[in-house]
Scaffold this active site. Structure first.
Site, PDB file in Angstrom:
ATOM      1  N   GLU A 221      -4.461  72.676  90.788  1.00  0.00           N
ATOM      2  CA  GLU A 221      -5.189  73.649  91.585  1.00  0.00           C
ATOM      3  C   GLU A 221      -4.239  73.970  92.738  1.00  0.00           C
ATOM      4  O   GLU A 221      -4.084  73.157  93.661  1.00  0.00           O
ATOM      5  CB  GLU A 221      -6.507  73.088  92.116  1.00  0.00           C
ATOM      6  CG  GLU A 221      -7.289  74.118  92.903  1.00  0.00           C
ATOM      7  CD  GLU A 221      -8.571  73.560  93.517  1.00  0.00           C
ATOM      8  OE1 GLU A 221      -9.561  74.301  93.593  1.00  0.00           O
ATOM      9  OE2 GLU A 221      -8.577  72.380  93.942  1.00  0.00           O
TER      10      GLU A 221
ATOM     11  N   ASP B   5      -6.975  68.314  91.795  1.00  0.00           N
ATOM     12  CA  ASP B   5      -7.710  69.025  92.835  1.00  0.00           C
ATOM     13  C   ASP B   5      -6.841  69.189  94.080  1.00  0.00           C
ATOM     14  O   ASP B   5      -6.152  68.251  94.499  1.00  0.00           O
ATOM     15  CB  ASP B   5      -8.978  68.225  93.174  1.00  0.00           C
ATOM     16  CG  ASP B   5      -9.798  68.861  94.268  1.00  0.00           C
ATOM     17  OD1 ASP B   5     -10.307  69.971  94.044  1.00  0.00           O
ATOM     18  OD2 ASP B   5      -9.923  68.244  95.342  1.00  0.00           O
TER      19      ASP B   5
END
Length: 670
Positions: free
Chosen positions: A381, A345
């Site tokens: 990401e 993330d």
């Protein structure tokens, strides 16, 4: 209370956390600025025994306790200066969670005593003397032993990988064929009905939203909501207890074993860029009270956290012991839990050096050279909210990256936004502008049209606008740039024509995803037309808005997805891993000839992607406009796939009748 006495002959500082050796447990905690560390042992009645860890070297405080076995509950109290202006927030009144704890007793109970300062004043320079122990989950000493029954990593090639992004809880809560007591847990996730469904639609890897223990935000609880997605990590080793039907972490191992036997890998979405403690105004639960200055990044004013994540803090992975914690966590999930990879993330945060984002920085270098982590699937990401944070295409091999350019361009093309043919061609070819450099393969791009953050695929064709009122933020949260089109009615409708049109466009979009170079990722439920009622930010909706709805008007999409997965498996050309290969791509217009500048700008005409390899050839025909007759290149062709039944008809004269908004694949006769 049991009498405990440290045995220095068994103590060591080389492994952090609570390490059980069969006769006792070694406890070790890193705090470079602490003056004293107390190990706090709790019995089942909650009675506490405090023991000073007797040894320290290199900032690691440690001690070995004979007779302490798995099941023992513990925590820490760390003594040192409370000097916010210097970056120190030690407060021994606060019970702290071991960063290396393998299991926690349960959730945090919100109370003012959780804060190191007097939260009623709002002044973080004050000092709070209340004991937080009644409100903080206790850590468990655990035994890592597990009979893996010859389980082995699958190592599915990236060119054969099909990812399914799912939420452990939400995936099965509304699944009637999963026993009720298993729904919302790892046991339900790996149940026979779910595995059979995933195999049917060609999934080779499940990518799970965060399963690390996470915090339920007090402001959401006050609204009657919850942190559903879990991007608020409390501990990087312990699993979220709600996802365990039995309460034991062995349930995860059983799920992984079942997936591996079914040929499905397990990838975890991990959040190492920030923690649940928030800004300097947040609670003191673990890292802040252990060594605030080491674990977090700070600005020139050390009182305040440096935040490029939008959550209040940023984990200081540039610190060697914090970096070690992250690497130890990753290795724990690979070696002890047998997961097959990770999706990071806000991964740009992890690559931030003093000069900004650095693709050759310490974090990436550490992972790339690691013999355990360098061999698993790694997905970034590729952005955060800080300056220079958008880094699609900027990560080093072997990282793959979420490609939001694919999402946006495919949505825009099928919504007939205009001028998108050239961009669609790039996405079909693996986004070479972004990824064809530094010896990176075409599988560097993780292609997706919908993910947990944003509209579901069905909502992309059902809503022009977001409908997030249920989040309690006056519909101000979530993205406004959705590139969606409701096809004639906003939201749910009984209009058969609108439903049919939506089905046609979704099938075409799924086809584009599965026929493109790169690694396809499907959002759980998109293969059955799952809707979130237009909510494009369902992070706080642990209910039927956020859960996968298996019964709806678009169940026929499952067949389309299964056909596409089988087609991709049958024709490796579609998943070609290398940019530099013997495969050639020729772009043709509806007359069968080469594309011209005029045709690239013509939004109403079809395009043909002519893919020729050493042993076979495929035609991918894409019609984003109205019905049209397409001339095929010379040769014998047979129809291998049509996105909509009857939407592509092969004629004897070598032409193909293409219905509106449809995709077809043709191949030479077998």
């Amino acid at each position: 209370m049991t009498q405990f006495k440290f045995d220095p002959s068994g103590a060591y500082a080389t492994a952090l956390g609570a390490q059980f050796n069969g006769e006792g447990t070694n406890f070790a905690l890193f705090s470079d600025h602490a003056e004293r560390v107390e190990l706090c042992l709790f019995d089942e009645a909650g009675n506490e025994t405090r023991l000073d860890l007797p040894e320290m070297e290199g900032g690691v405080w440690y001690g070995y306790l004979p007779g302490v076995v798995p099941g023992q509950r513990y925590g820490y109290r760390v003594h040192g200066p409370y000097a916010p202006s210097e970056g120190h927030r030690f407060n021994a009144n606060k019970l702290l969670i071991d960063p290396y704890a393998r299991q926690l007793t349960g959730p945090v109970v919100w109370n003012g005593a959780l804060f190191g300062y007097d939260v009623s004043t709002g002044d973080d320079t004050t000092f709070d003397e209340r004991d937080s122990a009644p409100y903080v989950p206790k850590c468990f000493v655990t035994d890592p032993a597990y009979d893996w029954d010859q389980d082995r990593a699958l190592h599915t090639p990236w060119s054969e990988t099909v990812i399914y992004e799912a939420h452990v809880r939400g995936l099965t809560m509304l699944r009637d064929d999963v026993p009720e007591e298993m729904r919302g847990t790892f046991a339900g996730l790996a149940s026979d009905p779910m595995i059979e469904h995933l195999q049917k639609i060609g999934v080779t890897a499940v990518e799970l939203l965060p399963v690390h223990a996470f915090l339920q935000d007090s402001h959401l609880i006050d609204k009657g909501l919850s942190n559903y997605w879990g991007y608020n990590t409390l501990n990087f080793f312990a699993p979220e207890r709600r996802y365990l039907r039995t309460g034991e972490w062995g349930e995860i191992k059983e799920a992984v074993t079942r997936f591996h036997k079914a040929g499905i890998e397990v990838i975890l979405d991990v959040v190492y860029n920030h923690t649940a403690e928030g800004s300097e105004l947040g609670p003191t639960l673990s890292f802040r009270g252990i060594d605030n200055q080491s674990y977090y990044l700070h600005g020139e004013d050390k009182r305040h956290c440096y935040d490029v994540t939008g959550t209040g803090n940023t984990v200081n992975v540039a610190h060697p012991m914090v970096l070690r914690m992250v690497l130890d966590s990753l290795r724990h999930w690979v070696q002890e839990m047998h997961v097959d990879g990770f999706r990071f993330d806000l991964a740009s945060t992890l690559g931030r050096e003093p000069t900004g984002f650095e693709r050759e920085g310490g974090f990436f270098a550490a992972i790339r050279q690691d013999p355990v982590l360098g061999s698993v699937k790694l997905i970034a990401e590729p952005w955060d909210i800080g300056e220079g944070g958008y880094q699609v295409g900027g990560f080093p091999w072997p990282f793959r990256e979420w490609n939001d350019k694919f999402r946006d361009d495919v949505r825009a093309f099928w919504a007939r936004k205009g001028g998108m043919k050239g961009k669609l061609a790039e996405r079909l070819c693996g986004s070479p502008v972004q990824f064809n450099h530094s010896n990176r393969p075409a599988t560097s791009s993780v292609n997706f049209i919908a993910a947990h953050d944003g509209f579901t695929l069905w909502d992309v064709v059902s809503y022009n606008d977001k409908h997030n009122a249920a989040n309690g933020e006056d519909n101000n949260d979530g993205h406004d740039h959705n590139l969606s089109d409701n096809m004639g009615a906003e939201g749910h409708t009984d209009d058969a024509d609108v439903i049919a049109a939506r089905m046609r466009r979704v099938r075409a979009m799924l086809s584009t995803l599965m026929l493109s170079r790169g690694v396809p990722m499907i959002l759980a439920g998109d293969e059955v037309g799952n809707s979130q009622d237009g909510n494009n930010n369902a992070y706080c909706q642990d209910n039927e808005i956020g859960w996968t709805r298996w019964a709806n008007e678009a169940e026929g999409l499952t067949k389309t997805q299964a056909e596409l997965a089988a087609l991709r498996q049958k024709h490796p050309l579609l998943g070609e891993a290398r940019f530099a290969s013997d495969t050639t791509v020729t772009w043709r217009g509806p007359d069968g000839g080469a594309m011209t500048d005029e045709l690239w700008q013509d939004d109403d005409s079809s395009i043909i992607m002519d893919i020729e390899g050493a042993e076979t050839r495929l035609l991918v025909v894409i019609n984003g406009g109205d019905a049209e007759t397409v001339a095929l290149p010379e040769g014998e062709w047979q129809l291998s796939f049509a996105s909509e039944d009857g939407s592509a008809t092969l004629k004897d004269d070598g032409t193909l009748n293409m219905d509106w908004q449809a995709v077809a694949v043709l191949a030479p006769p077998a």
